[in-house]
Design a protein around this motif. Structure first.
Motif, PDB file in Angstrom:
ATOM      1  N   THR A 166       0.821  -1.221   0.000  1.00  0.00           N
ATOM      2  CA  THR A 166       0.000   0.000   0.000  1.00  0.00           C
ATOM      3  C   THR A 166       0.854   1.270   0.000  1.00  0.00           C
ATOM      4  N   GLU A 167       2.135   1.113  -0.257  1.00  0.00           N
ATOM      5  CA  GLU A 167       3.045   2.263  -0.286  1.00  0.00           C
ATOM      6  C   GLU A 167       2.649   3.269  -1.356  1.00  0.00           C
ATOM      7  N   PHE A 168       1.910   2.799  -2.369  1.00  0.00           N
ATOM      8  CA  PHE A 168       1.494   3.686  -3.453  1.00  0.00           C
ATOM      9  C   PHE A 168       0.676   4.870  -2.925  1.00  0.00           C
ATOM     10  N   ALA A 169      -0.071   4.661  -1.846  1.00  0.00           N
ATOM     11  CA  ALA A 169      -0.952   5.716  -1.343  1.00  0.00           C
ATOM     12  C   ALA A 169      -0.144   6.940  -0.902  1.00  0.00           C
ATOM     13  N   ALA A 170       0.856   6.711  -0.077  1.00  0.00           N
ATOM     14  CA  ALA A 170       1.687   7.828   0.394  1.00  0.00           C
ATOM     15  C   ALA A 170       2.478   8.436  -0.756  1.00  0.00           C
ATOM     16  N   ARG A 171       2.964   7.590  -1.661  1.00  0.00           N
ATOM     17  CA  ARG A 171       3.769   8.074  -2.777  1.00  0.00           C
ATOM     18  C   ARG A 171       2.950   8.972  -3.701  1.00  0.00           C
ATOM     19  N   PHE A 172       1.751   8.552  -4.018  1.00  0.00           N
ATOM     20  CA  PHE A 172       0.939   9.333  -4.948  1.00  0.00           C
ATOM     21  C   PHE A 172       0.307  10.557  -4.269  1.00  0.00           C
ATOM     22  N   ARG A 173       0.070  10.463  -2.972  1.00  0.00           N
ATOM     23  CA  ARG A 173      -0.429  11.642  -2.275  1.00  0.00           C
ATOM     24  C   ARG A 173       0.657  12.726  -2.274  1.00  0.00           C
ATOM     25  N   ALA A 174       1.886  12.317  -2.077  1.00  0.00           N
ATOM     26  CA  ALA A 174       2.984  13.285  -2.123  1.00  0.00           C
ATOM     27  C   ALA A 174       3.156  13.840  -3.537  1.00  0.00           C
ATOM     28  N   ALA A 175       3.010  12.966  -4.546  1.00  0.00           N
ATOM     29  CA  ALA A 175       3.186  13.398  -5.935  1.00  0.00           C
ATOM     30  C   ALA A 175       2.118  14.396  -6.362  1.00  0.00           C
ATOM     31  N   THR A 176       0.931  14.286  -5.737  1.00  0.00           N
ATOM     32  CA  THR A 176      -0.159  15.215  -6.066  1.00  0.00           C
ATOM     33  C   THR A 176      -0.245  16.359  -5.051  1.00  0.00           C
ATOM     34  N   ARG A 177       0.809  16.484  -4.228  1.00  0.00           N
ATOM     35  CA  ARG A 177       0.906  17.558  -3.226  1.00  0.00           C
ATOM     36  C   ARG A 177      -0.289  17.532  -2.279  1.00  0.00           C
ATOM     37  N   GLY A 178      -0.699  16.306  -1.907  1.00  0.00           N
ATOM     38  CA  GLY A 178      -1.742  16.137  -0.914  1.00  0.00           C
ATOM     39  C   GLY A 178      -3.159  16.127  -1.463  1.00  0.00           C
ATOM     40  N   ARG A 179      -3.320  16.438  -2.736  1.00  0.00           N
ATOM     41  CA  ARG A 179      -4.670  16.533  -3.296  1.00  0.00           C
ATOM     42  C   ARG A 179      -5.326  15.177  -3.507  1.00  0.00           C
ATOM     43  N   GLY A 180      -4.544  14.183  -3.928  1.00  0.00           N
ATOM     44  CA  GLY A 180      -5.110  12.889  -4.299  1.00  0.00           C
ATOM     45  C   GLY A 180      -5.472  12.870  -5.773  1.00  0.00           C
ATOM     46  N   VAL A 181      -6.296  11.909  -6.179  1.00  0.00           N
ATOM     47  CA  VAL A 181      -6.648  11.751  -7.589  1.00  0.00           C
ATOM     48  C   VAL A 181      -8.160  11.869  -7.777  1.00  0.00           C
TER      49      VAL A 181
END
Length: 231
Positions: A166-181
């Motif tokens: 589930t590491e993808f969750a933290a990685r993608f949240r950081a990549a979207t600057r906290g916004r999510g998808v």
């Protein structure tokens, strides 16, 4: 042939996850292996106008592994120039599924962001291509050995993560600057679903493709306010 039907000499047939489930005896209800293919029209029934005898076609039809198939005109299309029968047979089910998920259910729009799980699978690869065609920003998961396959489809390697943790969750949240998808297309279960739901921004859409962990939309809305859930 009944009105609207055509007879096809099958040259290649596609195999999908559904066929694996049927073979394993775990698919719900009676079903026959083989639901898509490509071949040559040999005869058309009354009222058929979009194709004619001799046309190379791809489509979705029952009993797809046989040498001859009977198809509904509305479920076939001419094969684009330059495609082999094998290439054409791999297209209908996965792209129809991806289109249904991204366009009909999620309403994905240009410049929105989408997370596609299992992006190296059949539907996953189709979904990546469709999402990019629609102008969306694609994030994806796959097993680490298949990350190169996803990158070859045009996804930025920085936006590809493992589908094994589930590491993808933290990685993608950081990549979207906290916004999510804006949209998630899911095929995972358990904590992976929870982690994915937590990534969806308010007003976002979660489309569940799997069968093993279908949630109640009302419960999802209560726990993750503003998230629309469709299976």
């Amino acid at each position: 042939l009944a009105p609207g039907q055509l007879r096809i000499a099958v040259r290649a047939a596609g195999l999908n996850f559904r066929d694996a489930l049927i073979t394993l005896g775990t698919y719900p209800g009676p079903a026959v292996v083989g639901s898509e293919g490509a071949g040559v029209v040999t005869e058309t029934g009354p009222g058929v106008s979009s194709v004619a005898a001799g046309d190379r076609v791809l489509g979705i039809w029952p009993g797809g592994l046989g040498p001859v198939a009977i198809a509904d005109e509305r479920m076939v299309a001419k094969i684009p120039a330059g495609w082999s029968f094998a290439q054409a047979a791999s297209v209908p089910v996965v792209f129809a599924t991806a289109y249904y998920a991204l366009v009909d259910l999620a309403g994905l729009r240009a410049e929105e962001s989408v997370l596609i799980h299992a992006a190296a699978g059949g539907v996953g690869m189709a979904a990546v291509q469709l999402a990019r065609h629609l102008g969306a920003e694609v994030y994806a998961t796959a097993s680490p050995a298949k990350h190169a396959t996803v990158a070859d489809l045009g996804v930025d390697p920085a936006r590809i993560a493992s589908s094994r943790t589930t590491e993808f969750a933290a990685r993608f949240r950081a990549a979207t600057r906290g916004r999510g998808v804006d949209v998630v297309v899911d095929a995972l279960t358990g904590e992976f679903v929870d982690a994915s739901l937590g990534l969806v921004t308010a007003g976002g859409r979660f489309v569940e493709m799997g069968k093993a962990d279908i949630r109640d939309p009302a419960e999802v809305a209560a726990r993750w306010p503003g998230v629309s859930y469709r299976a």
